[in-house]
Write a protein that holds these residues in place. Structure first.
Motif, short mmCIF file in Angstrom:
data_model
loop_
_atom_site.label_atom_id
_atom_site.label_comp_id
_atom_site.label_asym_id
_atom_site.label_seq_id
_atom_site.Cartn_x
_atom_site.Cartn_y
_atom_site.Cartn_z
N ARG A 105 0.86 -1.18 0.00
CA ARG A 105 0.00 0.00 0.00
C ARG A 105 0.89 1.23 0.00
N ASP A 106 0.80 2.02 -1.07
CA ASP A 106 1.61 3.25 -1.21
C ASP A 106 3.09 2.94 -1.02
N SER A 107 3.55 1.86 -1.67
CA SER A 107 4.96 1.44 -1.66
C SER A 107 5.43 0.95 -0.30
N VAL A 108 4.51 0.61 0.59
CA VAL A 108 4.87 0.12 1.93
C VAL A 108 4.23 -1.25 2.15
N ILE A 109 5.02 -2.17 2.68
CA ILE A 109 4.57 -3.53 3.03
C ILE A 109 4.85 -3.74 4.51
N GLU A 110 3.83 -4.19 5.24
CA GLU A 110 4.01 -4.39 6.68
C GLU A 110 3.57 -5.78 7.11
N SER A 111 4.31 -6.37 8.02
CA SER A 111 3.96 -7.66 8.59
C SER A 111 4.69 -7.82 9.91
N TRP A 112 4.94 -9.08 10.28
CA TRP A 112 5.58 -9.37 11.57
C TRP A 112 6.61 -10.47 11.40
N VAL A 113 7.63 -10.43 12.25
CA VAL A 113 8.63 -11.49 12.36
C VAL A 113 8.40 -12.16 13.71
N TYR A 114 8.14 -13.47 13.67
CA TYR A 114 7.75 -14.20 14.87
C TYR A 114 8.94 -14.97 15.43
N GLY A 115 9.27 -14.67 16.68
CA GLY A 115 10.42 -15.29 17.33
C GLY A 115 10.04 -16.42 18.26
N PRO A 116 10.58 -16.41 19.48
CA PRO A 116 10.33 -17.53 20.40
C PRO A 116 8.94 -17.49 20.99
N TYR A 117 8.47 -18.64 21.47
CA TYR A 117 7.26 -18.65 22.28
C TYR A 117 7.51 -17.84 23.54
N ASP A 118 6.46 -17.19 24.03
CA ASP A 118 6.57 -16.37 25.23
C ASP A 118 6.54 -17.27 26.46
N PHE A 119 7.69 -17.91 26.73
CA PHE A 119 7.71 -18.88 27.82
C PHE A 119 7.63 -18.21 29.18
N VAL A 120 7.90 -16.92 29.26
CA VAL A 120 7.70 -16.20 30.53
C VAL A 120 6.21 -16.12 30.84
N ALA A 121 5.42 -15.76 29.83
CA ALA A 121 3.97 -15.69 30.02
C ALA A 121 3.38 -17.08 30.25
N ILE A 122 3.91 -18.09 29.55
CA ILE A 122 3.44 -19.46 29.76
C ILE A 122 3.68 -19.88 31.22
N ASP A 123 4.89 -19.61 31.70
CA ASP A 123 5.24 -19.98 33.07
C ASP A 123 4.38 -19.24 34.07
N ALA A 124 4.16 -17.93 33.84
CA ALA A 124 3.35 -17.14 34.77
C ALA A 124 1.92 -17.67 34.83
N ALA A 125 1.35 -18.03 33.67
CA ALA A 125 -0.02 -18.55 33.63
C ALA A 125 -0.10 -19.90 34.34
N GLN A 126 0.89 -20.77 34.12
CA GLN A 126 0.88 -22.08 34.77
C GLN A 126 1.04 -21.94 36.27
N ARG A 127 1.87 -21.01 36.71
CA ARG A 127 2.04 -20.81 38.15
C ARG A 127 0.78 -20.22 38.78
N GLU A 128 0.09 -19.37 38.02
CA GLU A 128 -1.16 -18.82 38.54
C GLU A 128 -2.21 -19.91 38.70
N VAL A 129 -2.28 -20.84 37.75
CA VAL A 129 -3.20 -21.97 37.88
C VAL A 129 -2.87 -22.78 39.13
N ALA A 130 -1.58 -23.03 39.36
CA ALA A 130 -1.17 -23.79 40.55
C ALA A 130 -1.54 -23.04 41.83
N ALA A 131 -1.35 -21.71 41.81
CA ALA A 131 -1.69 -20.90 42.99
C ALA A 131 -3.20 -20.91 43.25
N ILE A 132 -3.99 -20.88 42.18
CA ILE A 132 -5.44 -20.95 42.33
C ILE A 132 -5.85 -22.28 42.96
#
Length: 809
Positions: free
Chosen positions: A294-321
């Protein structure tokens, strides 16, 4: 706000901790060793074939290797069965057969919890690991090893005392001013310590582990006091650190996405429909994203690692619950709120974040960086990834992008990658290479070297970043026809040039007696370029074979790429001989296996069905022809999965085993005899068949197939069989399906191979600058490790399968 607070407090907290706690940091053990009596150089070249090397030496194309043949020793080097790189290198490194190393192949048969066979990776593991199992940085380690409330209190008190000392003692501020300020800053420090605890994961969701059970020879040497340097060695990552061994790992090291090497294409091609984060998967590890201009511009995303910090936080919250709901005194409203939060975490948050297997259909849940491409009016394009940008012309490779994927203020994944602007005009196409761990900033949870800082030391010594992923070359994008052969060879040369820089940096050091260097150019080139060198190959095209390109500074036809790869090997050996090998030193040149042209693929499960050893489910459809899901186990005696392996459906092992253990030897002999009689259009297709229990011994024999097929030159197990598939065709009755044909032309770019080929047809090279007594039966790669230790004056472990080679003095 909390993140900004943490970043501001971190230096103060660290200083307060230094005041409040005393930590003894042991010095790294030094390797003394005996007085040098000559150094050992082991140069390994993946896929260097003895037959090809001899032919090129006779033609005068390999002068340095020919000189070694004349003044020292040249011999074919026996390989493992199977002749697969992880299997062969693990055996070569440790002097032990695959039943001892525990590496059965790239792909193995795995028995599920109920005993059902299925394909699985055989050279890596994917594991969830506790963060405390790693050598953590100081602050991160303190945060997850201590109670956060106790730590916050200690930091708060320490910070308050520290600032009080500064204000009242050094700055002479009155107590009624200094005390409140010190208390406030202490509280801020304590709050920062408390908050920061949530930014360090207690577990990593997907660590790529090394299942190798045997120690390589350089670890044995280092333990005996002989320092060693190793560059790009296969199957050596994820190993315990041994003082005196500095190792940069090669084959097996993952990318930052925890895979063998994911690659990406961004294109405006209207035939590609899926946009980010879904993308269109290729047959290997690629993902193609549709983008729009669009108007000579192309936009997207580069996907890196899984967010294992967020995964760990969610799993620990489940354990705490769970823990909180188990306590008495909870109101019904509180319990219902907790249950709702747990349902939300388990049904929405974790499924979005959680690693769900290597073949997940979306990149959702990965940490991403913005990609922006601006088409320049004068030509070329400005390619921005995150905060970095470069201007590329059509057909040009970028320099390294240095990317930071931030999972939390304390956990950042540093990556490097390159891009190539394949096509600027419609359809636009940008190729993005693997996202590799930045060697200058290694990750503590997935180190690429031992010790972990060795990778950064090499980057500084080389003066440049380098590829860290174990399979660093673009064979898969070329196999999937997403890049052309010129782009493939450009990448091959860039990788080898970089590896040579690392070798030179290691050779300049003088604090080692043993050096091992592994280079993979011959293997990668032969895998992909046999179609241009072999006029009898089904994919051969004379016009394409005559196409010319620059490769290692030489103008070559594509048909000469294999020869040029061997010449690059010869040049490296010549440089080491000329500039570094001194009188009294020993040079060994070796390979893990050799090579053959891959012209015909064999569907082994189809053959087993044709011969009555495998039964297909009566109601199987073409949707069931994957991963052994088509097998009627009640009527099956044998099945195939992996690169040439055949397994019996054995009672007591497989869930629905039909073969009694007492009948197994006779059945194996029968299948072997029939395989040896297999013909393809009147030509013999199988040269040898190996009963694995007769050639291997060790505690991990059960990980290996019962039989290995050794095809004759030109044949190889099919890609379908590798994953436990079968080729089904329409049956006699409408709606029924039966096993199809056994043989098929190989017209893929992946046109050369060694796996499932008879061992005597894919022997590697062995050279030495010293005369060697060739033992009866020839030299085997299992001789390399004991010979290396003997040269270094280290006792050979009794578990080794072969003795050292003898030199003629």
């Amino acid at each position: 706000m909390f993140q900004r607070t943490l970043l501001a407090v971190r230096p103060l907290a660290a200083l307060a901790l230094a005041v409040g706690f005393l930590f003894a940091v042991p010095a790294r053990a030094q390797s003394g060793g005996p007085a040098p009596k000559g150094r050992l150089f082991v140069l390994g070249f993946d896929g260097a074939d003895a037959r090809t090397a001899a032919k090129l030496m006779d033609e005068g194309s390999l002068p340095n290797l020919a000189r070694l043949r004349e003044t020292g020793t040249f011999a074919p080097l026996g390989t493992t069965m199977p002749a697969e790189s992880p299997v062969s290198w693990a055996a070569l490194n440790s002097g032990q057969n695959p039943a001892k190393t525990g590496i059965p192949g790239f792909v193995k048969r795995e028995l599920g919890p109920d005993g059902t066979p299925m394909p699985a990776l055989g050279h890596v593991t994917h594991e969830k690991r506790a963060s405390t199992s790693f050598a953590l940085p100081f602050l991160e380690g303190l945060l997850i090893r201590q109670n956060t409330w106790v730590l916050a209190g200690a930091v708060g008190v320490g910070a308050a005392l520290l600032f009080l000392g500064i204000f009242a003692g050094l700055l002479k501020i009155r107590a009624r001013v200094a005390v409140p300020i010190a208390l406030i800053l202490g509280a801020v420090g304590g709050a920062g310590a408390r908050i920061s605890g949530s930014y360090v994961p207690h577990s990593i969701a997907d660590v790529v582990g090394n299942p190798t059970k045997s120690a390589p020879f350089w670890e044995e040497a280092a333990k005996a006091g002989v320092p060693c340097v190793v560059i790009d060695s296969a199957m050596s990552w994820d190993r315990p650190e041994v003082p005196g061994a500095r190792v940069l790992s090669g084959l097996g090291v993952p990318d930052v996405r925890s895979n063998n090497g994911d690659w990406f294409v961004y294109t405006t091609d209207p035939k590609v429909l899926e946009r980010a984060p879904i993308g269109q998967p290729t047959s290997t590890a690629g993902r193609i994203f549709r983008v729009d201009e669009r108007d000579s511009v192309i936009e997207s995303w580069v996907y890196g690692p899984y967010d294992f910090v967020a995964i760990d936080a969610a799993q620990r919250e489940v354990a705490a619950i769970d823990a909180r709901m188990g306590k008495p005194g909870q109101s019904s409203a509180d319990v219902e709120a907790l249950r709702k939060r747990k349902r939300d975490l388990q049904s929405e948050v974790l499924p979005r974040l959680q690693v769900q297997g290597r073949f997940r259909a979306s990149d959702e849940g990965r940490v991403s960086l913005p990609l922006k491409v601006t088409l320049e009016p004068a030509g070329g394009a400005r390619v921005e990834i995150g905060a970095q940008e470069q201007v590329l012309q059509e057909g040009e490779w970028s320099k390294w992008y240095h990317l930071t994927f931030e999972l939390s203020p304390l956990v950042k994944v540093r990556a490097i990658t390159r891009a190539k602007l394949v096509k600027r005009s419609e359809p636009f196409e940008l190729f993005l290479d693997f996202l590799q761990f930045d060697p200058a900033h290694p990750a503590w949870w997935q180190p690429v070297s031992q010790p972990p800082e060795f990778a950064a030391e090499l980057a500084r010594a080389a003066g440049a970043p380098y590829e860290t992923v174990g399979w660093a070359c673009l064979t898969m994008p070329f196999k999937d026809r997403e890049i052309d052969p010129v782009t493939f060879l450009e990448d091959i040369e860039a990788t080898q040039r970089s590896r040579e820089t690392l070798l030179r940096a290691a050779l300049k050091q003088t604090d080692w007696r043993g050096l091992m260097f592994v280079e993979s150019t011959p293997d990668r080139v032969q895998h992909m370029m046999y179609q241009f060198a072999d006029p009898t190959h089904p994919a051969y095209d004379a016009a394409k074979a005559a196409r010319r390109t620059k490769f290692f500074g030489e103008d070559i036809a594509l048909s000469d790429a294999i020869r040029a790869s061997y010449q690059s090997m010869d040049r490296v050996v010549g440089e080491v001989l000329k500039d570094h090998v001194k009188p009294g030193d020993t040079l060994l040149v070796c390979a893990d296996h050799g090579f053959q042209s891959f012209k015909r693929q064999v569907h082994v499960n189809n053959w087993l069905a044709q011969e009555g050893y495998l039964a297909v489910l009566p109601d199987a459809t073409k949707a069931d022809q994957r991963a052994l899901s088509f097998v009627d186990w009640s009527r099956t005696k044998a099945y195939a999965v992996g690169l040439g392996g055949i397994y019996l459906n054995l009672q007591g092992r497989e869930r629905d085993g039909t073969v009694a253990p007492k009948d197994a030897p006779a059945l194996l002999a029968e299948i072997k005899q029939k395989l040896l009689a297999m013909e393809d259009s009147g030509r013999r297709a199988v040269r040898d068949v190996y009963v694995i229990s007769e050639i291997h011994s060790g505690p991990h024999l059960g990980e290996e197939p019962d039989l290995m097929v050794g095809f004759d030159a030109g044949w190889r197990v099919s890609w379908a069989t590798t994953l436990g598939d079968i080729q089904l065709v329409d049956g006699a009755k409408p709606g029924t399906f039966v096993a199809g044909g056994v043989f098929e032309d190989n017209r893929l770019n992946w046109s050369g191979d060694h796996v499932s080929v008879a061992a005597d047809l894919v022997r590697g090279v062995f050279f030495s600058n010293r005369k060697v007594v060739v033992p009866e039966g020839g030299i085997d790669l299992l001789h390399i490790a004991p010979t290396a230790l003997a040269v270094l004056g280290v006792a050979v472990p009794p578990v080794y399968d072969h003795p050292p080679l003898t030199f003629r003095e």
